[in-house]
Design an enzyme around this catalytic site. Structure first.
Site: not given
Ligand code: SRM
Ligand code: SF4
Length: 558
Positions: A71, A140, A202, A204, A423, A429, A468, A472
């Site tokens: 990323r 981030r 993390k 943000k 996502c 993922c 899930c 994201c």
């Molecule tokens: Fe996310 C984890 C993809 C924005 C909440 N996110 C992941 C991972 C890295 C899976 C992993 O941990 O193994 C995903 C990678 C999937 C893949 O195959 O690429 C992933 N997140 C993404 C992206 C690529 C989704 C997208 O469609 O663009 C976004 C990357 C953003 C960036 O450039 O930095 C992405 N993730 C978000 C957002 C939205 C936002 O930040 O505006 C959220 C919700 C907001 C938040 O953080 O509360 C988000 N991602 C999560 C979480 C849950 C965090 C939590 O508080 O519980 C995880 C899981 C974790 O951290 O354990 C996660």
């Molecule tokens: Fe993976 Fe869940 Fe984030 Fe989708 S919402 S990219 S399934 S961690």
């Protein structure tokens, strides 16, 4: 350290994020050991596998088909033409031939093999971006409204986003040593803001330019809503404790919309942000990672406690938050005037995936457009791209070029697609329990048919899907959220607002993927029959609630 999560020990014992990454990189293996897998995230990479192949490989007695997601962090989503072209080239050379625009204005590469990790990360740095802190327990990518309006205040916001991103970037020399020149950098490592254990989780930050909430400011750990006076940014209303991730059946985890905390002038905003980060550093939960985001601190200790902590660290009182007026989310798609001589064009990317697909050759078309017109590029929080600084006399030629690649430039023709996001989920993922990016395109096209049949084609409805509950694609904001519960089953949430200031609420649990269309059609019918004049989809359901009986009675058959 008793009771602290294993990640805490990994961080503390890592020698500022080194672990054995360098040694493991030198080994002819396909993957890293668990400790380094965790540390690698801080460097911007996730160890993944192609989950489609998992069962077959296992049956053949093969190890998992490991590969890596990388990323790139892009503060405020701003990058130059040359940088974009370099990323595009890296996607072919080392990744799976696609670039993934993310919901936080960044880029992801998928399918990179271990042996190509270093070359890819170095290539990204050579192109003037970094992957450091794109992931991991640190701040981030800093989001900021990307629209390059002919407006000093807006440009100032991009500068502040960049400044905060640089200020909160980890200071360890490990990244440079491992990925860039291999030399041990002189002088001891120090993390003046984070300390050796970094943050509990993390973190943000996003900067909005009201009345446009295009960066979903209420979902950020720290949301900054700019206040403009006399054409200048006077400061920011600071919101804290937003975040969306939750775990099914774990009630102490939940999505939360951020709470107004204080007002910070432009001069003090960096100091205020740093102090808030330190409140979370010192008080966030380091035992249970599912409960470690700052939102739980804000919710459980209260905003008054939080403000007291902030003030004691600053050594002074802070001003009260100012009211913020929103009028929606501008996706910035289509043509807009930028300066009297230039324009910018916002182009839709379905689910952020920049790829060539049949007659829609988005990746080739964007590359050709960037090569020829050399625009400044801005990524949006809706996974879309803005080509900016196009001379007015070049607009028609750019349109013609894009049309030749099957790329739609009129957002009014996108229909429901326009406000839909998914996502990545399967097959990359590791946390996905259901499909998202691969199924939303067909679901959206079915919903489009229903919208057209019901005569609702002129209305905008946002639909966000994830594989899930981590959220994201921010499915807990907006009109309809579709959240994976297990293979083929989704929770459906309804009733957010168009300005994304209010979370939606659970409407139905565990809906079969095949039943989503009918369920959403029914919701559309009820809304059409019973809404007040001009009442938006989410506002209607927020008002009337989910009393099934009254809906059935009110719902027309068509
Ligand atoms: Fe996310 C984890 C993809 C924005 C909440 N996110 C992941 C991972 C890295 C899976 C992993 O941990 O193994 C995903 C990678 C999937 C893949 O195959 O690429 C992933 N997140 C993404 C992206 C690529 C989704 C997208 O469609 O663009 C976004 C990357 C953003 C960036 O450039 O930095 C992405 N993730 C978000 C957002 C939205 C936002 O930040 O505006 C959220 C919700 C907001 C938040 O953080 O509360 C988000 N991602 C999560 C979480 C849950 C965090 C939590 O508080 O519980 C995880 C899981 C974790 O951290 O354990 C996660
Ligand atoms: Fe993976 Fe869940 Fe984030 Fe989708 S919402 S990219 S399934 S961690």
């Amino acid at each position: 350290m008793s009771g602290e999560s294993k990640n805490e020990a990994i961080k503390l014992e890592s020698d500022y994020l080194r672990g054995s990454i360098a040694a493991e990189l030198a080994e002819p293996t396909t993957h890293f050991e668990e400790r380094d897998v965790q540390l690698l995230k801080f460097h911007g990479s996730y160890q993944q596998e192609n989950r489609d192949e998992r069962a077959a490989r296992k049956a053949q007695g093969l190890e998992k088909g490991h590969d890596f997601m990388i990323r790139a962090r892009v503060p405020g989503g701003a990058l130059g033409a040359q940088t974009y072209l370099a990323l595009d080239e890296l996607a072919s050379r080392y990744a799976n031939g696609t670039l993934r625009a993310t919901t936080r204005q960044g880029f992801q590469f998928h399918g990179v093999l271990k042996g190509n990790l270093k070359a890819t990360i170095r290539g990204i740095n050579d192109a003037l971006l970094s992957t450091l802190a794109a992931c991991g327990d640190v701040n981030r990518n800093v989001m900021a409204c990307p629209a390059p309006l002919h407006d000093r205040a807006q440009a100032h916001i991009s500068e502040i986003a960049h400044d905060i991103a640089m200020h909160l970037a980890p200071q360890t020399h490990a990244y440079h040593e491992i990925w860039l020149d291999g030399e041990k950098v002189a002088g001891p490592d120090e993390e003046p803001i984070y300390g050796p254990a970094y943050l509990p989780r993390k973190f943000k930050i996003g900067i909005a330019f009201p009345p446009d909430n295009c960066i979903d400011v209420y979902t950020q750990d720290i949301g900054l809503a700019a206040a403009v006076e006399g054409g200048k940014v006077a400061g920011f209303t600071v919101l804290v404790g937003g975040g969306l991730g939750m775990t099914h059946n774990k009630p102490n985890t939940y999505p939360r919309a951020a709470t107004p905390l204080c007002f910070a002038s432009t001069d003090e905003v960096r100091e205020v942000v740093e102090a808030i980060v330190k409140v979370q550093r010192d008080n966030g939960d380091r035992v249970d990672r599912r409960h470690a985001r700052m939102k739980y601190l804000v919710e459980e200790r209260g905003i008054a406690w939080f403000r007291g902590e902030l003030e004691s660290r600053l050594g002074r009182a802070v001003a009260d938050p100012r009211p913020i007026a929103w009028d929606g989310v501008d996706d910035h798609l289509g043509w807009h005037e930028q300066t009297p001589q230039t324009s910018f064009l916002g182009i839709y990317i379905e689910n952020g995936r920049i790829k060539d697909d049949g007659i829609r050759r988005l990746r080739s078309g964007l590359r050709a457009a960037v090569e020829r017109f050399r625009p400044e590029i801005r990524m949006t929080g809706q996974q879309n791209i803005l080509l900016t600084g196009i001379r007015n006399e070049d607009c028609a030629a750019l349109e013609a070029l894009l049309a030749g690649y099957g790329i739609e430039t009129d957002p009014r023709k996108l229909g429901v697609l326009r406000d839909a996001m998914a996502c990545p989920a399967m097959p990359t993922c590791g946390l996905a329990v259901a499909e998202s990016e691969r199924v939303l395109p067909s679901i959206i096209r079915e919903i489009q048919q229903d919208v057209d049949e019901l005569g609702l084609g002129d209305k905008r409805i946002s639909i966000r899907m994830t594989g899930c509950p981590n959220g994201c694609a921010r499915p807990y904001m907006g009109d309809i959220g579709i959240v994976g519960r297990s293979a083929g089953l989704y929770d459906v949430l309804v009733g957010g607002d168009w300005e994304n200031t209010r979370l939606n609420t659970l409407y139905r649990k565990a809906v079969k993927v095949a039943d989503l269309r009918a369920m959403i059609r029914n919701l559309l019918q009820v809304w059409k029959a019973r809404r007040n004049d001009g009442e938006r989809f989410g506002d209607f359901f927020h008002r009337v609630g989910f009393d099934e009986e009254q809906w059935v009675a009110a719902s027309p058959s068509g």
